[in-house]
Design an enzyme around this catalytic site. Structure first.
Site, PDB file in Angstrom:
ATOM      1  N   THR A 179       0.417 -17.670   4.838  1.00 30.59           N
ATOM      2  CA  THR A 179       1.569 -18.470   5.272  1.00 30.59           C
ATOM      3  C   THR A 179       2.502 -17.511   5.868  1.00 30.59           C
ATOM      4  O   THR A 179       3.379 -16.983   5.233  1.00 30.59           O
ATOM      5  CB  THR A 179       2.363 -19.112   4.168  1.00 30.59           C
ATOM      6  OG1 THR A 179       1.537 -19.964   3.474  1.00 30.59           O
ATOM      7  CG2 THR A 179       3.535 -19.885   4.707  1.00 30.59           C
ATOM      8  N   SER A 383       6.906 -30.022  -4.598  1.00 34.56           N
ATOM      9  CA  SER A 383       6.211 -30.593  -3.453  1.00 34.56           C
ATOM     10  C   SER A 383       7.205 -31.335  -2.572  1.00 34.56           C
ATOM     11  O   SER A 383       6.831 -31.924  -1.609  1.00 34.56           O
ATOM     12  CB  SER A 383       5.111 -31.543  -3.904  1.00 34.56           C
ATOM     13  OG  SER A 383       5.675 -32.650  -4.567  1.00 34.56           O
TER      14      SER A 383
END
Lengths: 383, 383
Positions: A179, A383
């Site tokens: 990432t 999340s």
């Protein structure tokens, strides 16, 4: 000493309200020319974020004139509406710069499954454009941080030219990119096809060998832009060497800032039948939670290294493997050798050396240990 | 309700001083006949422990008359001397039973890189032989425990015959077997070739789909022995079904006792183009440290599920994936759907359902969450 150090580039990093903290969260890096050669590599994850889907089209002709990046939201798994946001951002950048949107790479990072508020990002484009300057690289590096604790920047000097770069990434550092968003610049004269060759050579031995937690991101992008502003054309070898040095430096900065890590672990595989074998073996050890937890506990557990090697298809004799930890050969011919108690793992840097005795190739793969802080950070990161 | 429940078997579990705790640490399971058919599957790790190297030869002719197991030391990476210990153990068992050593499977578990004291293990053989009894299965199950918190036993009843079993394993539960020793017995009449077919069918959908921490052990062995003592010959379908049920039951017991786990996670992949695709996708999610840490944090992070799916080569459209967590479809067509806040992950059992929309095959892979206790246990467990 950043992405704007090479001549011909401006950059900015400003707050646009995407980060709850109110910090800088959008960045713009612009190539002022005279040349606009570029090359880019993307995540190999098949579930790609919208900015990646867009940018894959942008880079096809080897021309990139600007890179826009935002943190605070990855714009991933957000469907057609998210794609339209990316497109609108590229159009807005292009309209400010008087260029085509198809020359604007867009990168996003942050939580996935969340749509970035389009008007907010577009307002951020306006603010970033207004803030562009020849010393804006540091602000840009800061604006792309997510869980990074420090910004990552680099410059490598050539003979009358240089390579500069910024990067972000502190987790999901895994194969074929992490990432991780990286913008590299150079004022050398380097045609796009040669840039592409150099970038693939550089990433192959740097970012691609970083495997922090085995997880592969959806947004990873590494773009290099060449302005040609120095007027100097380096040899391909010199340029590739400088670009590789810049990428390796940034990769080590990412490794050192990996989420929750206590140790940086370099796994070097010697005497492999092929470089691919060496990488496969290194990666298998880098992926062993048992081994990584042992390093966290300062335990030189070479048995877990051998158990990982045994899961690969590389050429070796299972009864004839040697393993050293921090220079102490704790395992010879797949049996106990030097006393593991003599291995000191209390420092941050850990070196694992594996001798496959099957050839003459070698490779190093980097990872981190598995810590309580890693579990905490990734169980609490919503999340 | 254990490995000695089927007729024709005796077992024992006794202390031999291998475990520092002084607990039971050697076990013996003996087939008294009249038939001695058997089948065995081993770890697919290429770096195999000495007992596996020995037992691979033993099982080739389909005849196994006894299985000797010890905890307290894996006899792995201990070189030729360790192999000789295994051989000596088989000889000692054989001499007590008046059979050939080549019909004695040997299994070891515990730390790797340590040689088991040969005389101590041999004395353990003598003690175990003297303790053999038709109700010794429970003692045998207890003797093979390492970091297991409970012993694992099972019986599945057929029509006049049964399948019994014991197992150990609490970590390294990974593909193609885990750190796992399993002894299964049956008094049905089942020829060795059919036993082999049934065992491979049973393990393929049970132990092989358990992926607790992605780490593959060096010692895994699953042996089934058929005594024929019931005189009954079940159909291959009935026998395979019973054996599969026994293996699945033991696999779930292993899953529930995995080191440091707070959740058991069942990842079910629907509508895959092939069963292999379904398993590959399930396993990719089971291997995601980020996803597993999120479950530990009771966070229904479906983005990390999609990011894992994207690393596979399975057939699917990245823009058309559905994901449910505990029955709530939080992701439809790769975009946010039901509110993740409505997913309750506080119970131990977590069900992840993935719809690939690429065919009609399915599979379930089981794993655990990544917890502080896992890191603690595996950083403190000495080499």
């Amino acid at each position: 000493m950043t992405v704007t150090t090479p001549a011909g580039f401006t950059a900015a990093g400003v707050p646009a309200g995407l980060k709850a903290s109110g910090g800088k969260d959008v960045a713009l890096v612009v190539n002022q020319g005279p040349a606009f050669d570029s090359a880019t590599v993307f995540t190999s994850n098949r579930c790609k974020a919208n900015p990646v889907l867009w940018s894959q089209e942008v880079v096809k002709d080897g021309v990139v004139r600007a890179v826009f990046l935002n943190s605070g939201g990855a714009n991933c798994y957000t469907g057609p509406d998210g794609f339209q946001t990316t497109h609108a951002v590229a159009e807005r950048v292009a309209s400010h710069l008087g260029i085509g949107a198809i020359d604007v790479v867009v990168c996003s990072t942050g939580l996935i499954g969340l749509t970035n508020p389009r008007e907010q990002v577009l307002a951020g484009v306006d603010t970033a454009y207004a803030a562009l300057s020849a010393d804006g690289g540091g602000d840009a590096a800061e604006a792309i941080m997510t869980t990074d604790s420090v910004s990552k920047q680099v410059v490598v000097e050539g003979a009358g030219w240089s390579v500069g770069g910024i990067a972000k990434g502190a987790g999901m550092l895994a194969p074929q990119l992490a990432t991780m968003l990286v913008v590299l610049t150079t004022d050398a004269v380097v045609p796009a096809t040669q840039l592409d060759t150099a970038l693939r050579a550089a990433t192959r031995v740097s970012f691609d060998r970083l495997d922090s937690d085995g997880c592969m991101s959806t947004n990873d992008t590494v773009t290099v832009m060449a302005s040609g502003a120095s007027g100097i054309t380096p040899t391909p070898e010199d340029f590739t060497a400088a670009l590789t040095q810049a990428c390796t430096d940034l990769a080590m900065q990412l490794l050192q800032d990996a989420e929750g890590a206590d140790h940086e672990i370099a796994i070097t595989v010697l005497n492999a039948a092929s470089e691919d074998d060496a990488v496969e073996v290194g990666r298998s050890v880098a992926r062993s939670n048992l081994f990584k937890a042992a390093v966290f506990g300062n335990d030189p557990n070479w048995g877990r290294v051998l158990a990982s090697i045994g899961t690969t298809q590389a050429a070796f004799d299972p009864a004839d493997l040697d393993v050293a930890m921090n220079g102490v050969w704790v395992c010879r011919t797949s049996t106990p050798a030097a006393d593991p108690a003599t291995v000191d793992l209390t420092g941050r840097e850990v070196a694992v050396t594996i001798d496959l005795k099957a050839g003459s190739e070698r490779a190093t793969v980097w990872t981190n240990d598995l810590t309580h802080a890693y579990v905490h950070e990734n169980s609490a990161y919503s999340s």
